[in-house]
Design a protein around this motif. Structure first.
Motif, mmCIF file in Angstrom:
data_model
loop_
_atom_site.group_PDB
_atom_site.id
_atom_site.type_symbol
_atom_site.label_atom_id
_atom_site.label_comp_id
_atom_site.label_asym_id
_atom_site.label_seq_id
_atom_site.Cartn_x
_atom_site.Cartn_y
_atom_site.Cartn_z
ATOM 1 N N ASN A 47 2.772 -10.609 14.002
ATOM 2 C CA ASN A 47 2.194 -11.402 12.911
ATOM 3 C C ASN A 47 3.221 -11.874 11.902
ATOM 4 N N THR A 48 4.366 -11.202 11.854
ATOM 5 C CA THR A 48 5.350 -11.562 10.827
ATOM 6 C C THR A 48 6.551 -12.277 11.416
ATOM 7 N N PHE A 49 7.045 -11.784 12.544
ATOM 8 C CA PHE A 49 8.304 -12.307 13.085
ATOM 9 C C PHE A 49 8.097 -13.337 14.196
ATOM 10 N N GLU A 50 6.845 -13.529 14.620
ATOM 11 C CA GLU A 50 6.623 -14.477 15.718
ATOM 12 C C GLU A 50 5.522 -15.449 15.348
ATOM 13 N N VAL A 51 5.773 -16.229 14.295
ATOM 14 C CA VAL A 51 4.752 -17.155 13.807
ATOM 15 C C VAL A 51 5.116 -18.556 14.279
ATOM 16 N N PHE A 52 4.126 -19.284 14.774
ATOM 17 C CA PHE A 52 4.363 -20.662 15.197
ATOM 18 C C PHE A 52 3.574 -21.597 14.286
ATOM 19 N N VAL A 105 18.795 -17.647 13.073
ATOM 20 C CA VAL A 105 19.334 -16.477 13.791
ATOM 21 C C VAL A 105 19.468 -15.316 12.806
ATOM 22 N N ALA A 106 19.866 -15.685 11.556
ATOM 23 C CA ALA A 106 20.199 -14.642 10.583
ATOM 24 C C ALA A 106 18.952 -14.090 9.892
ATOM 25 N N THR A 107 18.085 -13.414 10.665
ATOM 26 C CA THR A 107 16.906 -12.786 10.053
ATOM 27 C C THR A 107 16.673 -11.456 10.739
ATOM 28 N N GLY A 108 15.742 -10.684 10.191
ATOM 29 C CA GLY A 108 15.324 -9.472 10.891
ATOM 30 C C GLY A 108 14.589 -9.856 12.168
ATOM 31 N N THR A 109 14.450 -8.893 13.092
ATOM 32 C CA THR A 109 13.757 -9.246 14.340
ATOM 33 C C THR A 109 12.435 -8.528 14.524
ATOM 34 N N SER A 110 12.244 -7.378 13.881
ATOM 35 C CA SER A 110 10.962 -6.691 14.095
ATOM 36 C C SER A 110 10.785 -5.606 13.058
ATOM 37 N N TYR A 111 9.547 -5.099 12.977
ATOM 38 C CA TYR A 111 9.299 -3.832 12.277
ATOM 39 C C TYR A 111 9.445 -2.775 13.347
ATOM 40 N N TYR A 112 10.335 -1.808 13.136
ATOM 41 C CA TYR A 112 10.646 -0.857 14.203
ATOM 42 C C TYR A 112 9.380 -0.148 14.692
ATOM 43 N N ASP A 166 0.818 -1.222 0.000
ATOM 44 C CA ASP A 166 0.000 0.000 0.000
ATOM 45 C C ASP A 166 0.847 1.266 0.000
ATOM 46 N N GLY A 167 2.185 1.117 -0.160
ATOM 47 C CA GLY A 167 3.038 2.306 -0.232
ATOM 48 C C GLY A 167 3.607 2.728 1.098
ATOM 49 N N SER A 168 3.115 2.143 2.204
ATOM 50 C CA SER A 168 3.684 2.539 3.495
ATOM 51 C C SER A 168 5.085 1.937 3.637
ATOM 52 N N VAL A 169 5.934 2.610 4.411
ATOM 53 C CA VAL A 169 7.322 2.164 4.553
ATOM 54 C C VAL A 169 7.553 1.680 5.977
ATOM 55 N N LEU A 170 8.098 0.463 6.090
ATOM 56 C CA LEU A 170 8.402 -0.090 7.411
ATOM 57 C C LEU A 170 9.915 -0.207 7.556
ATOM 58 N N GLY A 171 10.391 -0.202 8.797
ATOM 59 C CA GLY A 171 11.823 -0.399 9.036
ATOM 60 C C GLY A 171 12.046 -1.771 9.649
ATOM 61 N N VAL A 172 12.807 -2.615 8.958
ATOM 62 C CA VAL A 172 13.111 -3.942 9.501
ATOM 63 C C VAL A 172 14.402 -3.839 10.305
ATOM 64 N N THR A 173 14.342 -4.212 11.592
ATOM 65 C CA THR A 173 15.556 -4.106 12.423
ATOM 66 C C THR A 173 16.343 -5.407 12.326
ATOM 67 N N PHE A 175 8.915 -18.702 13.883
ATOM 68 C CA PHE A 175 9.350 -18.586 12.495
ATOM 69 C C PHE A 175 9.045 -17.173 12.007
ATOM 70 N N ILE A 176 9.636 -16.845 10.867
ATOM 71 C CA ILE A 176 9.406 -15.526 10.280
ATOM 72 C C ILE A 176 8.763 -15.711 8.913
ATOM 73 N N ARG A 177 7.700 -14.965 8.672
ATOM 74 C CA ARG A 177 7.074 -15.016 7.343
ATOM 75 C C ARG A 177 7.961 -14.279 6.361
ATOM 76 N N THR A 178 8.315 -14.931 5.246
ATOM 77 C CA THR A 178 9.234 -14.287 4.297
ATOM 78 C C THR A 178 8.501 -13.391 3.306
ATOM 79 N N GLY A 179 7.161 -13.560 3.201
ATOM 80 C CA GLY A 179 6.445 -12.797 2.175
ATOM 81 C C GLY A 179 6.568 -13.430 0.798
ATOM 82 N N LEU A 180 7.231 -14.606 0.705
ATOM 83 C CA LEU A 180 7.377 -15.290 -0.585
ATOM 84 C C LEU A 180 6.441 -16.489 -0.624
ATOM 85 N N LEU A 181 5.801 -16.710 -1.765
ATOM 86 C CA LEU A 181 4.930 -17.870 -1.935
ATOM 87 C C LEU A 181 5.697 -18.945 -2.678
#
Length: 1453
Positions: free
Chosen positions: A646-651, A631-638, A397-404, A665-671
């Protein structure tokens, strides 16, 4: 044992379905319950009912503590559980308050599925209904015995008032109207077993790997300071600068020292460790970026790399500003050149960009920085969980998020990449990618430093000039690795022909960063095909998949084994739309060939989960969203904890509901899916997913198909955007492409139709809109791609300015409501009985009874002694000769002319003599009066009455527009069989002029009399009619449907008409009334010419044409003469609203005061234009106008005035009706502001002596209050019939003498031809009765039958005018079952095509109709008659005869 579904049956006591009460935050779809069936994990039998409750509560507690979804029953002991139990009970009580549980079905065993609501951050779980164990008494005590539950339920039901269930208040009831797509019974369903999570290989930590990235930099900077780290290029491809590890180390230290110690004061430093700072560096300066980035790492501040803002209005720049603001950024690091290039204000300040926080710009070039003291040294720690950097990500939708990304994740990622890619020290790598984020940053800035590699950075500006530059650099530096996108390979292919000495044998790895894109495989194949002969080996090509959240998701490993071909799958496109993997053959067109993106990263676990709902593991043949645990992933949307959860804490869960791992687990956004041998395949992105009628399509696939239609010839690759817009409760696919500058209209339409066919045959989906824009006009991202959300925004707000548009709503809108089937007509008798039985009133009403109203003596004399207006005038001339009757104002507001009773009488006598002597007319002859609005017209009218002739008032031809206006005059003169034509000297000349001769045959005019020179004598006697029912005058008017209709007004009707108006408006000789109307027909003529003579009041006449030069004329006159009652037309009101909108202050200063106005009536023959009257009231409220004073009247051909807001009686009322019910001729009142509501204003009060009934136009039976029907009227001032020479009087005779087919069959009614309804209001009228309000909806002739429903053009037009700011006027009509919408454009012609999709959208959304043709025309093309009504039929004729000269005509396919 199988678990039965919760019951959805309606209980006998509770009349509303249970699912209506499911709290809105959990979805109660049956699929989730169904998913439990195969696994016998339901709780044991119901004998353990209490355990069941415990089990459910423990689940709820488990859900609320860990926020995962699980059905393992973890018992929490101790007091904590007890108090949570109390919470849950309280919650249960609240939830159940809306309805008692359904106890009509019992299940011997049941399991309660608890789901985590998607998209909400709370884990509140609500109980399912249908279980006696979850009952409670009124005070919230649990009850498990069944009898008391039943009794309790009855008690609860009796206590509760009957209200519609809550969801009815906020759910749009389109569900029962729109067609719901039934799922295809043959659709493919996943059949495989449940997938298993796939593990990557062990991450083998090598002993000499540094403990952190800064430590690596320190090591290389001190032990091999001369080793090259980064080489940058200029736009000619020459090396510009070589940054060594030594320089990188010392400069980064300098930047770190200056950030921490030189900003702010010693006591109050501006930046402290842990703060965020922005990095703003251009794409051609990686060295400065690298120094600043490592400077931040050393200073322990968090870099946020962003794009350079070029203008204040960059695409998406505002959203970047929001990100900086939410990260609390106050300092931006930048390079000297970049700082100089930023836009500056005249004072040299850098302006604050739109939406950005206030920033301090800090230049990081060494020469600007102070040297750190000898004893200062950065604190180099081992990698920990502190944030290392924030990468920005643009959403759909054009909004910008910061991945930490934390420091430990950063290091682990570098290690995993080093292991997967086999990086070794001092390798050379060519990087074409953006070094600020994603693959370019990970390989070209971070991993390279860990391994002391040498990066050759190719800027985008060089690639634009020389697409082969990266290949030349690979040869020149014998690079081992290159990082590219498929676009760079494609460009190299196009440009390689003139290149001789290319040798790519040094490459051991060509990393394709967008390997997950569906079209990257074709680029890879084509590239290999061409460059295999130049030393490129097949196994070198390594596609990878990544996402901002999960960093590198998978990468193909470089091998030395050339015999192992890469994996590829040929998948059925049809299967993919249902999320199912079906292998197909390459021969077919409708397949997607995908390449693997290698294996899971070292140290990571991967699985795929269902894209929506709870994160349940997919089956092996099912497409899902890839999730990674590493371990080697982003941890949150700042700063966004909910989205982070919903994205970084999926079981992910198994089908039995157990989580597959305790780690999130982390949702990658890839199908995609994991194929044989652990190879990962990606088929699309979640962001590009479009769900059309329940099937999933990927934007990238659609782009690929569109590009495959004559690629390169017509549309530039990469200059095409695909997105979906929601119209009528489903997603619709929109394709926007930039066409080549040299393409013709013919080319573009051919291309568009071929694209439509291709997408239809390959994807089996319709494209809603295909728009082509001129080259280079779409909003760009900083690296030259299309800014998708910005493009979509422009499309939706109508500022895209396409040069070609093709819309196909007919093919792709499949969920329209079913066309209404006409039921066999219920007889009028049954309708009436039905209304009586259901307690509905038959819709009838009447004005005050004329007989009962006592007048004063003088008025009674007028009523009883004089049956004819001519007698009243003679009597007034004798009794009050000098009483002023008429005052005519000119455009300056001064009196142009006036008439007293005796002056009018004398002029009328002279005209009568002229008619008899010069005209030789007999009594009963017809005379056409062709006069401008004024006094002459009135005198001529009474002259005719005195001579016994029948006058017909005709609007004179317009001198500037004789060709179109004169034929109408001629037609009326002929149709009315006028024996003579009276007019002024000026018009006389005009009628005989050369221009007139060109328009009509001037020889066939009847005798023309010029009344400017009158005879000086009086007639021997004044004619007195023998019978009141003889003809007094003819009233001719052109209806909105373009029909010329003249009606006959008898002397009796004329007098009754005047009396009715006199009583309604309380008109006496002492009154003054201002009239700003055309005096040629209807109520306008009666008010202008007749009423003053009958009632004796003074009329101040203001010709509406004078307002064109002086818009304030009418209101100034009303104010100056202290008038209490005034009449105008809609055109006059619109002229004042538009022309005086900005002048209210200056008018106030001139003393304009409207506070004395008691009634301001708009004379009309249509539905009240509520928006216009309201804006007029609002605008002039400041000048004292009372909003209740403004009202409308209603008249038609059969009765020139049925309603008119009088002086006494209640204010006009407004109701809101449901527009959808109205289409079915039903009237359903709704609240203001509810969806599909239409405001209707009462058309004034019913005049004295008028009776109204609402009848069914087909069966002629009386209708009830809640029905829309034809307004029938019975009154002494009805016209007595049509006057026409066309001989079809028999057809229309029932317009004037109809009888009801049932009920009161004796009364003779006139049919108005207008649809409306009556409502009894709460108000009381003058005689204390409850007041009946008449609401006019529209003309029967104008109404359009579409899809079996009745539509009124004005409703569709109102929606269309709202759709875009440049639409000033709109008219709709039907043409061979197609809806044609004509819009007038007030703007540049390039906006014309913006209107087509917007018009189509709004009509679909609000009216459930598909627009067939959109015609965009210039202002003033839609013809409007003198009353300000649109002449839609004339417009239709003009359209069919191709006379509109449109700007654009779009035929929606």
């Amino acid at each position: 044992m199988a678990v039965p579904m919760p019951s959805k049956r309606r209980s006998l006591v509770v009349q509303t379905s249970m699912d209506a009460y499911t709290p809105p935050d959990t979805s109660s779809g049956s699929e989730d319950e169904g998913s439990v069936q195969g696994d016998s994990q339901g709780t044991p039998t119901s004998s353990q009912g209490s355990i069941n409750m415990e089990h459910w509560i423990s689940q709820a507690i488990h859900g609320s503590t860990t926020s995962t979804t699980s059905s393992s029953s973890t018992q929490s002991g101790g007091s904590g559980a007890a108090h949570r139990l109390a919470d849950v009970m309280a919650q249960t009580h609240i939830e159940n308050h809306s309805a008692p549980p359904d106890v009509t079905t019992y299940t011997s065993e049941h399991s309660i599925q608890v789901e985590r609501p998607q998209g909400s951050t709370t884990s509140r779980t609500a109980p399912k209904y249908g279980n006696a164990e979850l009952m409670e008494t009124g005070d919230g005590v649990p009850v498990s015995s069944r009898v008391s539950a039943k009794i309790q339920q009855l008690v609860n039901t009796l206590k509760r008032p009957k209200r519609p269930p809550l969801r009815e208040f906020f759910v749009d009831d389109f569900e029962e109207l729109l067609e719901v797509q039934q799922p295809d019974p043959n659709q493919p369903k996943p059949e495989g077993a449940q997938m298993l999570a796939t593990r990557g290989e062990q991450l083998g930590v090598v002993t000499n790997w540094p403990p952190s990235l800064e430590a690596a930099l320190q090591r290389w900077g001190t032990i091999s300071p001369k080793a090259p780290c980064l080489t940058t290029m200029d736009t000619n491809g020459k090396p510009l600068y070589i940054l060594t590890y030594g320089k990188l180390w010392t400069r980064s230290m300098k930047v770190a020292y200056n950030i921490l110690h030189k900003l702010g004061t010693k006591q109050e430093p501006m930046v402290r460790p842990g703060d965020r700072v922005a990095l703003v560096f251009p794409n051609n300066d990686p060295a400065a970026f690298m120094v600043a980035f490592y400077g931040c790492l050393l200073a322990e501040v968090v870099p946020v790399p962003i794009e350079v803002p070029l203008t204040r209005k960059d695409a998406g720049s505002q959203q970047i500003g929001f990100l900086l603001g939410s990260c609390g950024v106050t300092v931006a690091l930048t390079s000297d050149a970049c700082h100089k290039g930023l836009p500056k204000s005249p004072t040299g300040e850098i302006p604050q960009f739109k939406g950005w926080p206030k920033l301090l710009w800090f230049v990081t070039e060494s020469k600007h920085l102070s040297k750190p003291p000898r004893d200062w040294f950065p604190h180099i720690k081992d990698a920990n969980n502190d944030t290392a950097y924030i990468e920005y990500k643009t959403c759909k939708d054009g909004s910008v998020l910061g991945v930490t990304v934390t420091r430990i994740a950063l290091l682990t990622h570098c290690q995993a990449l080093t292991q997967a890619c086999g990086y070794t020290e001092a390798e050379t790598i060519v990087n074409v990618l953006d070094f600020k984020k994603d693959v370019g940053l990970w390989h070209g800035i971070l991993t390279s430093v860990m391994n002391m590699m040498h990066v050759i950075s190719i800027p985008y500006s060089l690639m634009k000039v020389n697409p082969l530059s990266w290949i030349q650099k690979v040869c020149q530096y014998k690079a081992k690795v290159a990082c590219v996108k498929s676009r760079d390979m494609h460009w190299a292919l196009v440009a390689h022909r003139d290149q001789r000495d290319v040798n790519l044998s040094s490459l051991r790895m060509l990393i394709v960063a967008d390997g997950a894109n569906p079209w990257s495989i074709s680029s890879c194949d084509a590239f290999l095909n061409v460059f295999q002969s130049k030393g490129l080996r097949q196994e070198v090509i390594c596609p990878c998949a990544s996402s901002p959240e999960a960093l590198t998701v998978a990468i193909r490993r470089p091998t030395d084994d050339s015999n192992q071909p890469p994996g590829r799958g040929v998948l059925s496109m049809h299967g993919l739309t249902y999320g199912v993997i079906r292998v197909d053959s390459e021969e077919k067109l409708s397949v997607l060939t995908v390449q693997d993106v290698g294996l899971v990263m070292p140290g990571a676990i991967m699985c795929s989960v269902k894209p929506d709902g709870i994160p349940q593991l997919c089956r092996t043949d099912e497409i899902g969203e890839l999730c990674v645990c590493a371990v080697a992933t982003g941890t949150s949307y700042y700063g966004l904890s909910g989205m982070t959860k919903n994205t970084f804490e999926v079981f992910p869960m198994t089908s039995s509901g157990a989580p597959i791992s305790e780690y999130p687990f982390i949702r990658t956004g890839l199908l995609g899916f994991v194929g044989p041998g652990g190879l990962v395949f990606v088929v699309g992105k979640m962001d590009g997913l479009m769900v059309v009628s329940g099937r999933r399509h990927n934007a990238d696939d659609i782009v690929a198909t569109a590009l495959a239609v004559e690629p390169m010839k017509f549309v530039y690759r990469g200059r095409i955007a695909v997105f979906s817009v929601t119209v009528l409760h489903d997603e619709r696919i929109v394709i926007v492409a930039e066409q080549r500058p040299d393409s013709t209209e013919e080319d573009s339409f051919q291309w568009m139709s071929r694209v439509l066919q291709a997408i239809d045959s390959i994807h089996q989906v319709g494209v809603y809109c295909l728009a082509l824009v001129p080259a280079n006009t779409l909003p760009k991202t900083p690296l030259g791609g299309i800014h998708l959300s910005e493009t979509k925004q422009l499309f939706l707000e109508g500022s895209l300015h396409p040069c070609n548009v093709l819309m196909c709503p007919h093919t792709c809108v499949t969920n329209l409501p079913k066309p209404r089937q006409k039921q066999p007509e219920i007889g009028p008798a049954s309708v009436m009985v039905g209304n009586l039985v259901s307690g509905k009133r038959i819709a009838q009403a009447s004005g005050r009874d004329l007989g009962q109203i006592e007048d004063n003596d003088q008025a009674r004399k007028v009523r009883t002694e004089f049956l004819f207006l001519s007698e009243v005038l003679q009597w007034r001339a004798q009794t009050t000769p000098d009483h002023l009757l008429y005052t005519l104002l000119n455009c300056r507001g001064t009196i142009a002319n006036s008439l007293t009773c005796v002056q009018l009488h004398k002029r009328a006598e002279k005209i009568a003599v002229m008619l008899m002597e010069r005209g030789h007319l007999q009594d009963g002859d017809h005379v056409a009066l062709v006069y401008p609005p004024g006094i002459d017209l009135i005198a001529a009218f009474y002259g005719c009455l005195y001579a016994g002739c029948v006058p017909i008032t005709v609007r004179p031809p317009h001198p500037q527009n004789i060709a179109t206006t004169l034929p109408t005059v001629k037609m009326i003169v002929e149709v009315s069989r006028s024996a003579c034509l009276m007019t002024t000297q000026l018009i006389c000349k005009l009628l005989r002029s050369r221009e007139a001769a060109a328009a009509v045959d001037v020889r066939t005019w009847p005798l023309i009399l010029d009344t400017d020179d009158l005879p000086k004598k009086r007639p021997a006697q004044i004619y007195k009619p023998s019978n009141p029912d003889t003809l007094a005058y003819l009233d001719f008017s052109v209806s909105t449907t373009g029909m010329l209709a003249g009606v006959k007004m008898s002397h009796a009707a004329t007098s009754a008409f005047c009396r009715s108006i006199k009583l309604q408006c309380e008109l006496y000789p002492s009154r003054e009334v201002a009239i700003c109307l055309d005096p040629y027909c209807g109520l306008g003529f009666v008010l202008w010419c007749l009423c003053s003579v009958y009632s004796g009041h003074q009329s101040i006449l203001i010709p509406p044409s004078e307002l064109e030069t002086n818009p304030a004329l009418w209101l100034l006159a009303v104010s100056q003469y202290k008038v209490r009652d005034t009449f105008c037309s809609y055109s006059v009101m619109e002229l004042c609203t538009k022309g005086l909108g900005s002048q209210t202050e200056s008018l106030k200063a001139r003393g304009l005061d409207l506070s004395r106005v008691r009634t301001c009536v708009v004379v009309a023959e249509e539905r009240p234009r509520i928006a216009l009257t309201q804006s007029f009231s609002k605008l002039f409220k400041d000048l004292g106008l009372h909003p209740r004073a403004v009202s409308t009247s209603f008249g038609c051909r059969v009765n020139l005035a049925i309603c008119l807001q009088g002086t006494s009686g209640p204010d006009p009322t407004t109701v809101y009706v449901d527009m959808r019910a109205l289409r079915h001729d039903r009237v359903r009142l709704v609240e203001r502001g509810s969806p599909h509501s239409l405001p209707l204003m009462e058309s004034g009060k019913i005049l004295p002596g008028v009776r109204i009934i609402i009848a069914n136009p087909e069966t002629k039976g009386p209708l009830g209050d809640s029905h829309l029907g034809e307004i029938w009227v019975h009154s002494a001032h009805n016209a007595s019939g049509y006057f026409t020479i066309y001989g079809d009087e028999s057809l229309q005779s029932d317009h004037f003498n109809s009888r009801l087919s049932f009920g009161d069959t004796q009364t003779i009614w006139a049919r108005t031809g207008y649809l409306g309804f009556l409502r009894r209001t709460e108000l009381t009228d003058a005689n204390g009765e409850r007041h009946d309000a008449l609401y006019v909806v529209g003309a029967l002739d104008e109404a359009m039958e579409l899809r079996g429903m009745r539509y009124h053009p004005i409703d569709i037009e109102t929606s269309v005018i709202r759709a875009h700011k440049s639409v000033t006027e709109c008219a709709v009509f039907t043409w061979t079952n197609l809806l044609v919408v004509v819009v007038e454009l007030d703007g540049s012609e390039q906006e014309a095509l913006d209107l087509v999709p917007l018009v189509t959208n709004v009509v679909l959304e609000e009216h459930y109709l598909i627009v067939g043709v959109v015609v965009v025309v210039d202002i003033g093309v839609i013809p409007i008659n003198s009353r300000g009504e649109k002449q839609r039929m004339h417009l239709r004729d003009g359209f069919l005869a191709d006379q509109l000269d449109p700007i654009y005509v779009a035929y929606n396919m």
